[in-house]
Design an enzyme around this catalytic site. Structure first.
Site, PDB file in Angstrom:
ATOM      1  CG  ASP A 149      -5.923   6.168  -3.081  1.00  8.46           C
ATOM      2  OD1 ASP A 149      -4.910   5.881  -2.411  1.00  8.46           O
ATOM      3  OD2 ASP A 149      -7.039   5.658  -2.870  1.00  8.46           O
ATOM      4  CG  ASP A 171      -2.150   0.855   1.003  1.00  8.85           C
ATOM      5  OD1 ASP A 171      -2.230   1.525  -0.037  1.00  8.85           O
ATOM      6  OD2 ASP A 171      -3.026   0.883   1.891  1.00  8.85           O
TER       7      ASP A 171
END
Lengths: 550, 550
Positions: free
Chosen positions: A132, A97
């Site tokens: 993001d 991640d």
């Protein structure tokens, strides 16, 4: 919704084999090997692990995990990580991640979107995520729009930075609790080149048990993405909601819940969460639970207790993934979802929310299956096979041209194909204008020439419908009569069963509104010999009855 | 039903600790140690075992088993069995059956009732069964009466032959599919001295999936036996029906299904039966399944395959027993039963059949619980807490003497205790004649002074009731108004939610029939400021509204 995949042959390979509802079993190729989906990536803290990753792989059976590239880069100190697999001592598939979750929690991260893409490439991750901007569940619409736009902008930026195409790249979809924004975000992201799409922000939504909203979010994402691409649901990893998510078309999950729950003494099951402190029995035969008791585990030092719970929780998640896959193979995923959604009333609301997406379900779910279907009550009315029946009957089916009278008779056995009212009984006597149809839960009207086709003869249901199902049955009759415009008369044959009387009454009301003539035959007619339809006796209509009918 | 136990202190000890629905966790004392109930006795062939009894005890965790004394005596050849535990090499509790099952299958046995009692005493069984005459599921009523009479006669005969009172003796109850005969048989047997009562003939009933009949049979037996005695259900051992049987008050089970199924390649789960030949994944982490795959097991020699399945099946049964016990501890047995009864439509019919026994359930189930209750839909309407609410409201509750108007307002949140319409809002303005009551699924009317009591504030339910629940809610209002005879007017406040409109309409119909005045306030009144009841705003009734009310 996409008819063709704009990136076909472009992405890393994803092949689906078995399908049920909107779920599927697939194989996703990565540079470290193939991953069978649905799959769950346990979240592993890169700097301190309660369960060593090698133990996860070898003893618990995790073939993939996810860790945080941002945290390694930021806090790894002087450690130079050449290969993330070696660093973690994990021989399986490693996803990383990007720190987006840290943005959600702390508001910002000390890394640029470019730096984190570059870093993930340098450590040789198998599956990487661009940085993001998560919407979260508390964002205003204005803020949500901003996060969608910024995430899209960063996706464009990332495309230019990505040099390693042997890594599978994840395109995050934002929009939070606004399905229109989720849909827009999914459409935008699917124009860009990603191997996996991932729906952001569900963690908070799930923490608040907003499962109806979660269903809307997933539908908004899934229906606006190419079906050939895997969909990852960020931060979802409680076994009790995995079946629902898979049935909605999610393929991948990642979650730290197994360890976070363990630290709070929480024991996961596919039916919910128990508190170790209150338990007396382990409802589980996994390697951790089989040979001990809650009391004994409570007596262990805290570190061992947490490790015990983390291992059990992980095992419960993996067992549920296997259960889901076997249900897909068996064609019983819907049944599993109904059961799992009875773990909590909020999850049940999620199941009921699926009725809003009936059109998509009927369009996308497989239309036949190997096994029969189990119908229970109005909660089963959302199942694809039922929705398809209603749609096809009322939209596509054309009654025989001569039909003027719909003669609606109850199926006389649990297995309608064995009862066989039309072949078993001499209904041909009724004359050319009559069209024999059957009714039995949940089907309000089934033209008898279709009774041996799927799903009619393969449906098992309780002999008596609940009020919600009865209402749906009568509504189908109404819609069918209204759309076909063929019938001048509806005749409902019924036994003395209370629900059949009520069904006939509801049909009468529908006919009144439609201007269709209505009559019903009950016990008296049946026993007087004018119509015999019950049990296995031959039935017939005599002349007098025919006069009444025609 | 017994109020006191005629044999208290007489039987071998049976103590119950935790209770939920009609199920309980108990401890039954035998000469070989204590047995915790609910418990399952696997049936072990005395002459050839696929799984050695010692392995069952040590590795699989079976603390008790049952074998067949008749078969040992008949076919044991020259073997003299001094002690059945040594003979089987089983260190736990051994029960023996008498050959009654062989009567059911082969019509007769070559042993007298006296001989088999004597033989069981000689081999030192822990739990013995007299030789009864099973009714079966195909018996005519005349034949069924005969079996009940003959079993009772044999019970009397056995009483005289029994010399060892350190053995627990089982009194079989017959009657088959005739609940009146089962009730009579239970009453007769309970007059005789037995330590355990056992309901005969369910095997065939279960094989035919007649679960609604099974529920009636168990109720007939349970309600006619002292609650202090354990109830054994002969031949029941599929994990998917154990929760239902326990919830009906069964404590003990025995079954050969684990091995019979194994021989036919059948893999048991708490949700049904799978075929090893068709499986791709094991939905189980038990010792047998954890480290292999269906494909690998299929490649093994047949004997090993059967052994694998038998061990897994047994493990699945034992895991289900643990799951049931933990559910009882948690006060979540009903929730478990609802879920398990969604394994098959016929099992669901069993659940629905419980509505016929509502009176007994409300009388016998615990009236409060540690945990809240989960309500889903009309399938949950049989749960004891709901039935007790209806009974107490309509039979025991007395409205305030001044009450002339029932002012029925919707609870505004999922957790009614947090919404708190009565304290949150200034309803005192409505004047002395108004009695404020709440409604929310599944409760049609809850006097506001009771809103913080069990089960109202502890119920979690979907925000929208299904049609069956809505109907039940309106029916409660009707019954309540009819019985209390206090109210001249019913005022239903509702939001724009469709179900609340329908609820108001159903209440209007009820009032019309009862001659009670009716009015309803909807969105328009609410938004005009005449009543404000939604959200967290303070609500009040102004003078105009009060005039309309009084």
């Amino acid at each position: 919704m996409y008819e063709t995949d704009p990136f076909e042959g472009y992405a890393l390979s994803f092949e689906t084999a078995e399908r049920d509802v909107l779920g599927r079993i697939g194989t996703f190729g990565t540079k470290s090997g193939k991953l069978e989906t649905p799959a769950l990536f346990p979240v592993v803290n890169p700097l301190a692990q309660e369960i060593p990753p090698r133990i996860m792989f070898e003893r618990i059976g995790c073939k993939a995990l996810i860790t945080n590239a941002y945290l390694i880069r930021r806090r790894g100190g002087n450690t130079v990580v050449a290969d993330i697999h070696d660093f973690l001592d994990f021989p399986g598939i490693v996803a990383t991640d990007s720190g987006a979750y840290q943005i959600l929690r702390y508001g910002e991260v000390q890394v640029s979107p470019a730096e984190i893409v570059e870093y993930q490439q340098s450590i040789g991750t198998d599956i990487g995520v661009i940085l993001d901007v998560p919407t979260g569940s508390r964002a205003t619409k204005a803020r949500a729009i901003e996060t969608v736009k910024e995430t899209t902008r960063r996706a464009d930026e990332a495309q230019k930075l990505i040099t390693r195409r042997d890594i599978a790249w994840v395109g995050p979809i934002q929009g939070g609790l606004y399905p229109d924004l989720v849909a827009q975000s999914a459409r935008e992201m699917s124009k860009r080149r990603f191997d996996i799409y991932a729906l952001g922000s569900p963690t908070e939504v799930m923490e608040q048990y907003l499962f109806a909203d979660l269903v809307d979010m997933i539908f908004a994402a899934r229906t606006n993405l190419p079906s050939s691409a895997p969909l990852h649901l960020f931060g979802a990893g409680h076994p009790f909601m995995l079946a629902l998510a898979v049935a909605l078309g999610c393929d991948l999950f990642d979650s730290a819940a197994y360890i976070l729950y363990a630290r709070r003494g929480r024991y996961m099951t596919h039916a919910g969460t128990l508190q170790l402190g209150e338990m007396e029995y382990f409802p589980c035969k996994c390697n951790s639970c089989a040979r001990t008791s809650p009391e004994e585990v409570r007596s262990r030092p805290i570190v061992e207790r947490i490790r015990f719970l983390a291992e059990h929780n992980l095992s419960a998640c993996l067992q549920e993934i296997e259960t889901i896959k076997e249900a897909i193979v068996e064609g019983r995923l819907w049944e599993l979802v109904e059961v799992r959604c009875r773990s909590h009333p909020s999850l049940h609301e999620g199941l009921l929310q699926m009725r809003r997406h009936a059109a998509h379900i009927t369009r996308s779910a497989p239309s036949t299956k190997r096994k029969g279907i189990f119908f229970f009550d109005s909660a089963s009315l959302q199942r694809p096979e039922y929705l398809m029946y209603v749609e096809r009957l009322t939209r596509d089916y054309v009654p025989p041209r001569s039909a003027r009278i719909a003669l609606l008779v109850p199926a006389t056995s649990r297995y309608p194909s064995k009862a066989n009212t039309s072949t078993d009984m001499n209904w041909t006597n009724v004359g050319p204008g009559a069209h024999i149809c059957l009714y039995y839960p949940p089907y309000g009207i089934v033209p008898s020439e279709l009774e041996d086709t799927f799903p009619f003869s393969q449906t098992q249901s309780p002999q008596e419908p609940d009020p919600g199902t009865l209402k749906a049955m009568a509504e189908t009759v109404r819609t069918y009569l209204a759309k076909s415009r063929t019938y001048q008369t509806l005749v409902v044959v019924r036994s003395s069963k209370e629900w059949q009387k009520r069904f006939a009454g509801m049909c009468r009301n529908a006919c009144r509104k439609l201007g269709v003539k209505f009559s019903t035959y009950g016990d008296r007619e049946v026993s007087s010999g004018r119509i015999r339809i019950l049990g296995r006796k031959k039935g017939y209509l005599d002349k007098a009855a025919r006069r009444r009918l025609v």
